[in-house]
Design an enzyme around this catalytic site. Sequence first.
Site, mmCIF file in Angstrom:
data_model
loop_
_atom_site.group_PDB
_atom_site.id
_atom_site.type_symbol
_atom_site.label_atom_id
_atom_site.label_comp_id
_atom_site.label_asym_id
_atom_site.label_seq_id
_atom_site.Cartn_x
_atom_site.Cartn_y
_atom_site.Cartn_z
ATOM 1 N N ASN A 126 0.964 -1.292 -0.087
ATOM 2 C CA ASN A 126 0.124 0.005 -0.066
ATOM 3 C C ASN A 126 0.890 1.286 -0.074
ATOM 4 O O ASN A 126 2.035 1.265 -0.270
ATOM 5 C CB ASN A 126 -1.014 -0.001 1.043
ATOM 6 C CG ASN A 126 -2.243 0.812 0.649
ATOM 7 O OD1 ASN A 126 -2.416 1.859 0.268
ATOM 8 N ND2 ASN A 126 -3.389 -0.196 0.725
ATOM 9 N N ARG A 127 0.295 2.452 0.106
ATOM 10 C CA ARG A 127 1.080 3.765 0.241
ATOM 11 C C ARG A 127 1.807 4.199 1.181
ATOM 12 O O ARG A 127 1.137 4.081 2.504
ATOM 13 C CB ARG A 127 -0.027 4.868 -0.359
ATOM 14 C CG ARG A 127 -0.659 4.358 -1.834
ATOM 15 C CD ARG A 127 -1.630 5.191 -2.018
ATOM 16 N NE ARG A 127 -2.116 4.920 -3.277
ATOM 17 C CZ ARG A 127 -2.951 3.896 -3.673
ATOM 18 N NH1 ARG A 127 -3.241 2.998 -2.712
ATOM 19 N NH2 ARG A 127 -3.287 3.508 -5.145
ATOM 20 N N HIS A 152 3.454 0.114 -2.766
ATOM 21 C CA HIS A 152 3.656 -1.298 -2.993
ATOM 22 C C HIS A 152 5.067 -1.697 -2.979
ATOM 23 O O HIS A 152 5.559 -2.333 -3.715
ATOM 24 C CB HIS A 152 2.985 -1.920 -4.126
ATOM 25 C CG HIS A 152 1.323 -2.228 -3.925
ATOM 26 N ND1 HIS A 152 0.622 -2.197 -2.818
ATOM 27 C CD2 HIS A 152 0.283 -2.376 -5.062
ATOM 28 C CE1 HIS A 152 -0.577 -2.070 -2.766
ATOM 29 N NE2 HIS A 152 -0.663 -2.319 -4.133
ATOM 30 N N HIS A 223 -1.513 -9.822 -3.987
ATOM 31 C CA HIS A 223 -2.124 -8.870 -4.745
ATOM 32 C C HIS A 223 -2.912 -9.729 -5.825
ATOM 33 O O HIS A 223 -3.165 -9.117 -6.901
ATOM 34 C CB HIS A 223 -1.338 -7.947 -5.444
ATOM 35 C CG HIS A 223 -2.046 -6.652 -5.562
ATOM 36 N ND1 HIS A 223 -3.000 -6.514 -6.219
ATOM 37 C CD2 HIS A 223 -1.925 -5.274 -5.090
ATOM 38 C CE1 HIS A 223 -3.707 -5.154 -6.444
ATOM 39 N NE2 HIS A 223 -2.968 -4.559 -5.657
ATOM 40 N N GLU A 361 -6.407 -7.580 -0.234
ATOM 41 C CA GLU A 361 -5.043 -7.700 0.209
ATOM 42 C C GLU A 361 -5.083 -7.357 1.992
ATOM 43 O O GLU A 361 -5.342 -6.258 2.389
ATOM 44 C CB GLU A 361 -4.262 -6.240 -0.283
ATOM 45 C CG GLU A 361 -4.369 -6.314 -1.762
ATOM 46 C CD GLU A 361 -4.355 -5.000 -2.356
ATOM 47 O OE1 GLU A 361 -3.480 -4.220 -2.249
ATOM 48 O OE2 GLU A 361 -5.465 -4.535 -3.201
HETATM 49 C C1 GLA Z 1 -3.668 -1.465 -4.698
HETATM 50 C C2 GLA Z 1 -3.954 -0.084 -4.559
HETATM 51 C C3 GLA Z 1 -4.807 0.372 -5.693
HETATM 52 C C4 GLA Z 1 -4.064 -0.062 -7.102
HETATM 53 C C5 GLA Z 1 -3.680 -1.308 -6.949
HETATM 54 C C6 GLA Z 1 -2.805 -1.661 -8.364
HETATM 55 O O1 GLA Z 1 -4.779 -2.248 -4.500
HETATM 56 O O2 GLA Z 1 -4.826 0.189 -3.388
HETATM 57 O O3 GLA Z 1 -5.119 1.674 -5.738
HETATM 58 O O4 GLA Z 1 -2.848 0.868 -7.228
HETATM 59 O O5 GLA Z 1 -2.950 -1.702 -5.927
HETATM 60 O O6 GLA Z 1 -3.399 -1.166 -9.473
#
Ligand code: GLA
Length: 397
Positions: A126-127, A152, A223, A361
Amino acid sequence: MIIDYKNLITATGLVLLTAACNQPANEPGTTEAAEQEANTVTACVGSLDRKDFQDTIDGKSSDLYVLKNSNGACAAITSYGGRIVSLVVPDKDGKPTDVSVGFKTVKEYQGPGDAYFGALIGRVGNRIAKGKFSLDGKEYTLATNNGPNSLHGGIKGFQAVVWNAVQSNDSTLSLSYVSKDGEEGYPGNLTVNVVYTLGADNAVKIDYKATTDQKTVANLSNHTYFNLNGEGSGTILNHLVQINADKYTPVDATLIPTGKLEPVAGTPFDFTKPAAIGARLDTNVNQQLKNGGGYDHNFVLNDAGTSLHQAAQVTGDQSGIVMDVFTTEPGLQFYIGNFMSGKSSFKSGAKDDYRTAFCMETQHFPDAPNQKNFPSIVLEPGKEYTSTTIYKFGVKK
Ligand code: GLA
């Protein structure tokens, strides 16, 4: 020439898929069939050719491995990114159905059409806001590969490396990878081991472990994009979803959590009772759906602790296939393929069309290193990171 399956397996050290899902694992086929099947992964996983997964990537050889049981389930996994390439389970009529979407060749997984399909995610899933975080007063900078943020694990996360693979039997594949100190900007040598196990109960279990030689952060996930009606069967918007979460973490327009845990009650995020994915997706009435472009949010799981708890249940409206998700993690990112763009073709030939697959996820919450109120993802030397997630498949008639 008659191929002895057991010897073939022993001789190569690799388990090739040599029997269809619904046949006993060691049942001998005809000579011709055996020769063909040595390279072509048949009934279990469509028409994957193992050779299409044998490549040399950054000096390491990738390959394809197949787990299977005697209850009609098979999983094909490539060591490139530890990705689930194919996952076949019986539908309500017993028909083998590939519920994971993905590509036919390892080359495509390395190409621009990839969106982490089936992959192991790390070092931090995630971010991370603005690609920055601090540990003990020292700031670390990561590549920003998703607007202003790091997503990721960075540009070359765990989805894009070849893992060492050891398959000792039909049900277990053990993958390992050492992420070097400084890789993608993260501190510490992180030694990661992930074990995929396919049970007789048609459950795919993923056990993650990691250790470090320096204080670092770790948040691993998988994922896989699921379509429980089968790859290529169109929209997932009619799948029924239940998520065991009374709260979720709302996000800003760049999908970074605001830091609040908001109740799902009275919002389209309330999946405490089964609801169709597409039933409440009007982005004009919900700012969070607008920010995410649909569901792309972390749910705060109710029964989270350190043991396995049920996170979610999803039912394919056409196939009757039911997927139960169990995890030791506190969070679940529910993503419904909002970025799928129809530009690439999957194994079946179907396009990766908008919202034709979803992800669940399991994870610690996004941006955890910068959010004081979220459970920590810091890993210290001498401690072990552990996490387990199970995707279990059955049917509703
Ligand atoms: C995760 C993110 C999404 C997107 C997918 C890949 O699930 O939360 O925003 O980036 O990966 O496309």
